[in-house]
Write an enzyme that holds these catalytic residues in place. Structure first.
Site, PDB file in Angstrom:
ATOM      1  N   ARG A 250     -14.351  12.573   4.203  1.00 26.94           N
ATOM      2  CA  ARG A 250     -13.483  13.741   4.045  1.00 26.94           C
ATOM      3  C   ARG A 250     -12.634  13.641   2.763  1.00 26.94           C
ATOM      4  O   ARG A 250     -11.992  14.592   2.368  1.00 26.94           O
ATOM      5  CB  ARG A 250     -12.591  13.917   5.279  1.00 26.94           C
ATOM      6  CG  ARG A 250     -11.583  12.828   5.458  1.00 26.94           C
ATOM      7  CD  ARG A 250     -10.771  12.925   6.740  1.00 26.94           C
ATOM      8  NE  ARG A 250     -10.156  11.644   7.021  1.00 26.94           N
ATOM      9  CZ  ARG A 250      -9.073  11.160   6.415  1.00 26.94           C
ATOM     10  NH1 ARG A 250      -8.467  11.875   5.501  1.00 26.94           N
ATOM     11  NH2 ARG A 250      -8.608   9.977   6.717  1.00 26.94           N
TER      12      ARG A 250
ATOM     13  N   TYR B 271      -7.730  17.457  -1.183  1.00 28.30           N
ATOM     14  CA  TYR B 271      -6.472  17.999  -0.661  1.00 28.30           C
ATOM     15  C   TYR B 271      -5.490  18.151  -1.812  1.00 28.30           C
ATOM     16  O   TYR B 271      -5.629  17.504  -2.854  1.00 28.30           O
ATOM     17  CB  TYR B 271      -5.870  17.089   0.427  1.00 28.30           C
ATOM     18  CG  TYR B 271      -5.524  15.694  -0.039  1.00 28.30           C
ATOM     19  CD1 TYR B 271      -4.329  15.425  -0.723  1.00 28.30           C
ATOM     20  CD2 TYR B 271      -6.386  14.625   0.188  1.00 28.30           C
ATOM     21  CE1 TYR B 271      -4.014  14.138  -1.167  1.00 28.30           C
ATOM     22  CE2 TYR B 271      -6.075  13.332  -0.244  1.00 28.30           C
ATOM     23  CZ  TYR B 271      -4.890  13.108  -0.927  1.00 28.30           C
ATOM     24  OH  TYR B 271      -4.573  11.841  -1.360  1.00 28.30           O
TER      25      TYR B 271
ATOM     26  N   HIS C 207       0.854  -1.202   0.000  1.00 26.02           N
ATOM     27  CA  HIS C 207       0.000   0.000   0.000  1.00 26.02           C
ATOM     28  C   HIS C 207       0.881   1.240   0.000  1.00 26.02           C
ATOM     29  O   HIS C 207       1.463   1.615   1.026  1.00 26.02           O
ATOM     30  CB  HIS C 207      -0.930   0.034   1.216  1.00 26.02           C
ATOM     31  CG  HIS C 207      -1.904   1.175   1.181  1.00 26.02           C
ATOM     32  ND1 HIS C 207      -3.206   1.036   0.716  1.00 26.02           N
ATOM     33  CD2 HIS C 207      -1.775   2.481   1.512  1.00 26.02           C
ATOM     34  CE1 HIS C 207      -3.823   2.202   0.786  1.00 26.02           C
ATOM     35  NE2 HIS C 207      -2.976   3.098   1.267  1.00 26.02           N
ATOM     36  N   CYS C 208       0.993   1.855  -1.155  1.00 27.16           N
ATOM     37  CA  CYS C 208       1.723   3.110  -1.269  1.00 27.16           C
ATOM     38  C   CYS C 208       1.113   3.880  -2.442  1.00 27.16           C
ATOM     39  O   CYS C 208       0.267   3.357  -3.168  1.00 27.16           O
ATOM     40  CB  CYS C 208       3.214   2.868  -1.463  1.00 27.16           C
ATOM     41  SG  CYS C 208       3.578   1.720  -2.787  1.00 27.16           S
ATOM     42  N   HIS C 209       1.520   5.133  -2.575  1.00 22.68           N
ATOM     43  CA  HIS C 209       0.931   5.997  -3.599  1.00 22.68           C
ATOM     44  C   HIS C 209       2.028   6.731  -4.357  1.00 22.68           C
ATOM     45  O   HIS C 209       3.161   6.833  -3.898  1.00 22.68           O
ATOM     46  CB  HIS C 209       0.035   7.067  -2.964  1.00 22.68           C
ATOM     47  CG  HIS C 209      -0.966   6.565  -1.974  1.00 22.68           C
ATOM     48  ND1 HIS C 209      -2.117   5.922  -2.328  1.00 22.68           N
ATOM     49  CD2 HIS C 209      -0.993   6.637  -0.610  1.00 22.68           C
ATOM     50  CE1 HIS C 209      -2.826   5.619  -1.243  1.00 22.68           C
ATOM     51  NE2 HIS C 209      -2.157   6.034  -0.189  1.00 22.68           N
TER      52      HIS C 209
ATOM     53  N   ASN D  75      -2.269  13.417   4.188  1.00 19.75           N
ATOM     54  CA  ASN D  75      -3.151  13.921   5.250  1.00 19.75           C
ATOM     55  C   ASN D  75      -2.694  13.646   6.661  1.00 19.75           C
ATOM     56  O   ASN D  75      -3.521  13.471   7.544  1.00 19.75           O
ATOM     57  CB  ASN D  75      -4.565  13.332   5.106  1.00 19.75           C
ATOM     58  CG  ASN D  75      -5.292  13.935   3.946  1.00 19.75           C
ATOM     59  OD1 ASN D  75      -5.240  15.138   3.734  1.00 19.75           O
ATOM     60  ND2 ASN D  75      -5.951  13.096   3.161  1.00 19.75           N
TER      61      ASN D  75
ATOM     62  N   ASP E 204       2.215   2.988   3.185  1.00 15.54           N
ATOM     63  CA  ASP E 204       1.335   4.149   2.942  1.00 15.54           C
ATOM     64  C   ASP E 204       2.126   5.396   2.522  1.00 15.54           C
ATOM     65  O   ASP E 204       1.607   6.501   2.527  1.00 15.54           O
ATOM     66  CB  ASP E 204       0.435   4.463   4.136  1.00 15.54           C
ATOM     67  CG  ASP E 204      -0.707   5.405   3.766  1.00 15.54           C
ATOM     68  OD1 ASP E 204      -1.185   5.326   2.616  1.00 15.54           O
ATOM     69  OD2 ASP E 204      -1.097   6.247   4.599  1.00 15.54           O
TER      70      ASP E 204
ATOM     71  N   HIS F 142      -6.251  -0.551   6.047  1.00 11.98           N
ATOM     72  CA  HIS F 142      -5.932  -0.096   7.409  1.00 11.98           C
ATOM     73  C   HIS F 142      -6.896  -0.648   8.464  1.00 11.98           C
ATOM     74  O   HIS F 142      -7.395   0.107   9.323  1.00 11.98           O
ATOM     75  CB  HIS F 142      -5.888   1.426   7.461  1.00 11.98           C
ATOM     76  CG  HIS F 142      -5.202   2.074   6.284  1.00 11.98           C
ATOM     77  ND1 HIS F 142      -4.189   1.452   5.570  1.00 11.98           N
ATOM     78  CD2 HIS F 142      -5.399   3.270   5.650  1.00 11.98           C
ATOM     79  CE1 HIS F 142      -3.794   2.243   4.578  1.00 11.98           C
ATOM     80  NE2 HIS F 142      -4.510   3.343   4.596  1.00 11.98           N
TER      81      HIS F 142
HETATM   82  C1  0GY Z   1      -4.304   6.353   2.743  1.00 12.38           C
HETATM   83  C2  0GY Z   1      -5.128   7.218   3.511  1.00 12.38           C
HETATM   84  C3  0GY Z   1      -5.659   8.414   3.239  1.00 12.38           C
HETATM   85  C4  0GY Z   1      -5.775   8.983   1.940  1.00 12.38           C
HETATM   86  C5  0GY Z   1      -5.937   8.335   0.807  1.00 12.38           C
HETATM   87  O1  0GY Z   1      -6.359   8.188  -1.443  1.00 12.38           O
HETATM   88  C6  0GY Z   1      -6.198   8.941  -0.495  1.00 12.38           C
HETATM   89  O2  0GY Z   1      -6.272  10.167  -0.583  1.00 12.38           O
HETATM   90  O3  0GY Z   1      -5.888   7.020   0.803  1.00 12.38           O
HETATM   91  C7  0GY Z   1      -6.231   9.161   4.339  1.00 12.38           C
HETATM   92  O4  0GY Z   1      -6.295  10.406   4.256  1.00 12.38           O
HETATM   93  O5  0GY Z   1      -6.660   8.538   5.352  1.00 12.38           O
HETATM   94  O6  0GY Z   1      -4.560   5.163   2.641  1.00 12.38           O
HETATM   95  O7  0GY Z   1      -3.330   6.772   2.150  1.00 12.38           O
END
Ligand code: 0GY
Length: 304
Positions: free
Chosen positions: A130, A49, A31-33, A262, A257, A181
């Site tokens: 949110r 955001y 899980h990463c972005h 956020n 993550d 999570h």
């Molecule tokens: C996460 C959690 C959050 C955000 C996102 O896609 C997202 O914007 O997943 C969060 O703000 O709780 O998993 O990265």
């Protein structure tokens, strides 16, 4: 043009520690972005955001530094249903990254096929108010029916308090379902209290529900590692994550993550986050399931 980040936005931690916990060979950060870079891959107009940039090269550098072999890149809400940054990162990974996309009902079969070729293996349904606007459940169910024949799964993100209302939808999905999570438990409540028992029941009933035991930094009330050592880091999250690892050892995943969207109070050192794994998966066999066997079965089944 440099975009103005959301007020209070914390940038990801540059120069993380080298983990003391040695990851099993072939571990997957599940899980990463990636964020942008926004000059190349603009953020979505409907985003809630505006983050800092976090590129595919920076993700790969982190992967190598921490000792992971592979990544699962989950579409972040700041990119809406524009999956180009995530797909680009998968395409440039040499097969070492898979993706989880966000799609709308109008997605075409050709677009799904293209994403599959790039390495996408799932879609994400986000119910955290949110982060996203409301999407009707029948629309999401239609999408699930479209992606099921590809062998993809559904990743769901929600707050624990919303589980009762989402229960029937989740248990009615036709695919493997992966919960982000741990379903965001309130870790100030007991691990055997009503709220987390409900989540355990969700995982117990249908065998197709999995959980990421990730994000102690997001869930913790007790907080980050003390400056003098990490032994008590995020201690209030440990029992929750450990319970899932012990009860469902073949249906749990772990991810950093990164770049941690956020977080307003505290940005974790990803090296110390990796050290946290040894507290929630204490036996080598459990560690291998969590970090290698399970994610490989879900994202690279052809290598099994
Ligand atoms: C996460 C959690 C959050 C955000 C996102 O896609 C997202 O914007 O997943 C969060 O703000 O709780 O998993 O990265």
């Amino acid at each position: 043009m440099t975009l103005e980040k959301t007020a209070g936005w914390l940038d990801w931690y540059a120069g993380p520690a080298k983990p003391r916990f040695q990851l099993p060979t072939g571990s997957v950060d599940a899980h990463c972005h990636v964020f942008g870079p926004s000059a190349e891959f603009p953020f979505a107009p409907e985003r809630k955001y505006t983050p800092c940039d976090a590129s595919k090269q920076q993700l790969v550098a982190l992967r190598d530094h921490l000792g992971f072999s592979r990544n699962v890149i989950v579409q972040a809400t700041c990119h809406g249903a524009d999956n180009r940054a995530m797909v680009d990162a998968c395409l440039h990974s040499g097969g070492m990254a898979r993706g989880v996309a966000t799609v709308r009902r109008g997605v075409t079969d050709a677009q799904l096929q293209d994403m599959h070729r790039a390495g996408v293996r799932g879609v994400r349904f986000n119910f955290v108010k949110r982060l996203v606007d409301f999407t009707p459940k029948n629309e999401l169910m239609d999408i699930a029916a479209r992606i099921a024949p590809l062998g993809w799964h559904v990743v769901v993100y929600f707050e624990a308090a919303d589980l009762p209302e989402l229960w029937d939808f989740f248990t009615g999905l036709p695919t493997t379902v992966v919960v982000d999570h741990m379903g965001r438990p309130d870790v100030s409540k007991p691990v055997d209290g009503e709220e987390f028992e409900r989540f355990i029941r969700l995982m117990r009933e249908p065998p197709n529900i999995w959980s990421k035991v990730s994000c102690p930094e997001r869930l913790s009330v007790s907080g980050p590692p003390a400056l003098n050592g990490e032994s008590a880091a995020y201690r209030d999250v440990v029992l929750f994550a450990r319970r899932l690892v012990e009860t469902f050892p073949d249906r749990v995943l772990w991810g950093t993550d990164w770049p941690h969207p956020n977080l307003k109070d505290h940005m974790p050192d990803d090296g110390l986050l990796v050290d946290f794994i040894s507290q929630i998966a204490t036996a080598p066999e459990r560690q291998r399931q969590l970090l290698v066997d399970n994610p490989m079965r879900l994202y690279w089944p052809e290598e099994g």
